[in-house]
Design an enzyme around this catalytic site. Structure first.
Site, mmCIF file in Angstrom:
data_model
loop_
_atom_site.group_PDB
_atom_site.id
_atom_site.type_symbol
_atom_site.label_atom_id
_atom_site.label_comp_id
_atom_site.label_asym_id
_atom_site.label_seq_id
_atom_site.Cartn_x
_atom_site.Cartn_y
_atom_site.Cartn_z
ATOM 1 N N SER A 12 0.915 -1.221 -0.123
ATOM 2 C CA SER A 12 -0.119 -0.258 -0.065
ATOM 3 C C SER A 12 0.988 1.262 -0.047
ATOM 4 C CB SER A 12 -0.872 0.039 1.215
ATOM 5 O OG SER A 12 -1.342 1.491 1.453
ATOM 6 N N HIS A 37 -1.002 -1.224 -4.399
ATOM 7 C CA HIS A 37 -2.534 -1.031 -3.718
ATOM 8 C C HIS A 37 -2.489 0.753 -3.685
ATOM 9 C CE1 HIS A 37 -5.991 -2.118 -1.221
ATOM 10 N NE2 HIS A 37 -5.559 -1.366 -0.404
ATOM 11 N N ASP A 39 -4.839 3.335 -1.931
ATOM 12 C CA ASP A 39 -5.871 3.805 -0.858
ATOM 13 C C ASP A 39 -6.577 5.029 -1.205
ATOM 14 O OD1 ASP A 39 -5.971 1.429 0.872
ATOM 15 O OD2 ASP A 39 -3.951 1.783 1.363
ATOM 16 N N MET A 41 -9.169 7.731 -0.091
ATOM 17 C CA MET A 41 -9.911 8.107 0.933
ATOM 18 C C MET A 41 -10.574 9.424 0.672
ATOM 19 S SD MET A 41 -7.457 6.916 3.950
ATOM 20 C CE MET A 41 -6.558 5.269 3.848
ATOM 21 N N HIS A 70 -8.242 0.822 -4.117
ATOM 22 C CA HIS A 70 -9.214 0.675 -3.133
ATOM 23 C C HIS A 70 -10.106 1.961 -2.675
ATOM 24 C CE1 HIS A 70 -9.582 -0.485 1.516
ATOM 25 N NE2 HIS A 70 -10.556 -0.345 0.699
ATOM 26 N N MET A 72 -12.192 4.230 -0.820
ATOM 27 C CA MET A 72 -13.077 4.414 0.687
ATOM 28 C C MET A 72 -13.663 5.854 0.565
ATOM 29 S SD MET A 72 -9.792 3.093 2.587
ATOM 30 C CE MET A 72 -8.694 3.004 1.517
ATOM 31 N N MET A 141 -11.323 -6.399 5.185
ATOM 32 C CA MET A 141 -10.649 -5.455 6.071
ATOM 33 C C MET A 141 -10.192 -6.091 7.450
ATOM 34 S SD MET A 141 -10.027 -2.713 4.186
ATOM 35 C CE MET A 141 -9.230 -1.845 5.483
ATOM 36 N N GLY A 148 -2.786 3.706 7.898
ATOM 37 C CA GLY A 148 -1.748 2.653 8.259
ATOM 38 C C GLY A 148 -1.562 2.367 9.460
ATOM 39 N N ASP A 177 -6.389 -6.653 4.352
ATOM 40 C CA ASP A 177 -5.753 -5.437 4.299
ATOM 41 C C ASP A 177 -5.975 -4.622 5.650
ATOM 42 O OD1 ASP A 177 -5.176 -2.969 3.735
ATOM 43 O OD2 ASP A 177 -6.684 -2.319 2.484
HETATM 44 C C1 DX5 Z 1 -6.400 1.203 5.589
HETATM 45 C C2 DX5 Z 1 -5.938 0.907 4.160
HETATM 46 C C3 DX5 Z 1 -4.616 -0.113 4.278
HETATM 47 C C4 DX5 Z 1 -3.487 0.496 4.923
HETATM 48 C C5 DX5 Z 1 -2.730 -0.903 5.362
HETATM 49 O O1 DX5 Z 1 -7.527 2.065 5.272
HETATM 50 O O2 DX5 Z 1 -6.929 0.350 3.604
HETATM 51 O O3 DX5 Z 1 -4.432 -0.273 2.736
HETATM 52 O O4 DX5 Z 1 -2.497 1.406 4.076
HETATM 53 O O5 DX5 Z 1 -1.534 -0.381 6.024
HETATM 54 P P1 DX5 Z 1 -0.717 -1.298 7.139
HETATM 55 O O6 DX5 Z 1 -0.470 -2.426 6.579
HETATM 56 O O7 DX5 Z 1 0.247 -0.515 7.644
HETATM 57 O O8 DX5 Z 1 -1.952 -1.614 7.926
HETATM 58 ZN ZN ZN Z 2 -6.420 -0.591 1.378
#
Ligand code: DX5
Ligand code: ZN
Length: 233
Positions: A12, A37, A39, A41, A70, A72, A141, A148, A177
């Site tokens: 990610s 990946h 993310d 948001m 992904h 969100m 999830m 993260g 994830d």
């Molecule tokens: C959280 C994200 C993840 C995140 C994972 O909302 O969807 O992809 O970046 O990070 P780690 O591996 O540090 O938990």
């Molecule tokens: Zn993610």
């Protein structure tokens, strides 16, 4: 790409250096990442803000493998076309991101990209039972989405096991994830997951100037997951 359940590691880029995405993407790919990946948001569906379509389009130029986006964001439907045009290979959307997940998945596929549906930690596996035939991937999830570096929520393991049974021999990836590390990867891999997203566990200790730790981190995750797979791959 032909379907198989080999372990795939998807770093990610939320944990990358935000001033240096091009080199960070090339570094993790050179060091063995299978997918990248991204993310997305919106500061509304989740309490954090990241990448609009122009940013994702800029990432695309550097991704040689497979760009997994992904989303969100809610509502999600109005933005599917823009993220597809930005170059996503796969777009995933949360069950809660709109009133009609079935329609959302149809809209993703209509763009000619692969489709994924996402289960939050509190969302039951049954929420995706009747849309599996519209999915190339189900994302479980194992943290609450938004950041993260959070701690793995263990109920995702049993959920993955139930999802794996529900999927049967359909060609659908199970992606995990959140909080994936060499300690948690074997738990979800044994339960049937094949695509492991990892942010902090991939990017820790390295940089685009010193990418070798990325490779060691990716190999550690892959080895830990593969060790428990038996003949599942
Ligand atoms: C959280 C994200 C993840 C995140 C994972 O909302 O969807 O992809 O970046 O990070 P780690 O591996 O540090 O938990
Ligand atoms: Zn993610």
């Amino acid at each position: 790409m032909t379907f198989d359940r080999k372990i795939r590691i998807a770093p990610s880029i939320l944990s990358a250096d935000f001033a240096d995405f091009g080199r960070e993407i090339r570094a993790v790919e050179d060091q063995g990442a299978d997918w990248v990946h991204v993310d997305v948001m919106d500061g509304h569906f989740v309490p954090n803000l990241t990448f609009g379509p122009p940013a994702v389009k800029a990432f695309r130029k550097h991704v040689k493998t497979f760009m997994d986006v992904h989303l969100m964001i809610a509502p999600v439907d109005p933005y599917i076309e823009a993220y597809a045009e930005a170059g996503a290979d796969l777009i995933s959307a949360h069950v809660e991101a709109g009133p009609h997940i079935h329609r959302t998945l149809q809209a993703i596929r209509a763009q000619g990209v692969k489709s994924g549906v996402v289960l939050n930690p509190g969302t039951p596996v049954e929420a995706v039972e009747h849309v599996l035939d519209l999915c190339d991937l189900v994302l479980v999830m194992t943290v609450n989405p938004g950041f993260g570096g959070q701690k793995f929520i263990p109920s995702g393991v049993e959920k993955t096991r139930r999802l794996r049974a529900m999927i049967g021999d359909r060609p659908i990836h199970i992606q995990i994830d959140g909080g994936v590390t060499p300690e948690t990867a074997p738990l979800v891999a044994a339960a049937g997951a094949d695509v492991l997203v990892a942010g902090s566990a991939v990017f820790r200790g390295g940089s685009a100037d010193d990418p070798a730790p990325y490779g060691a981190n990716i190999r550690a995750l892959r080895a830990a997951a593969e060790a428990v797979r038996g003949d599942m791959a």
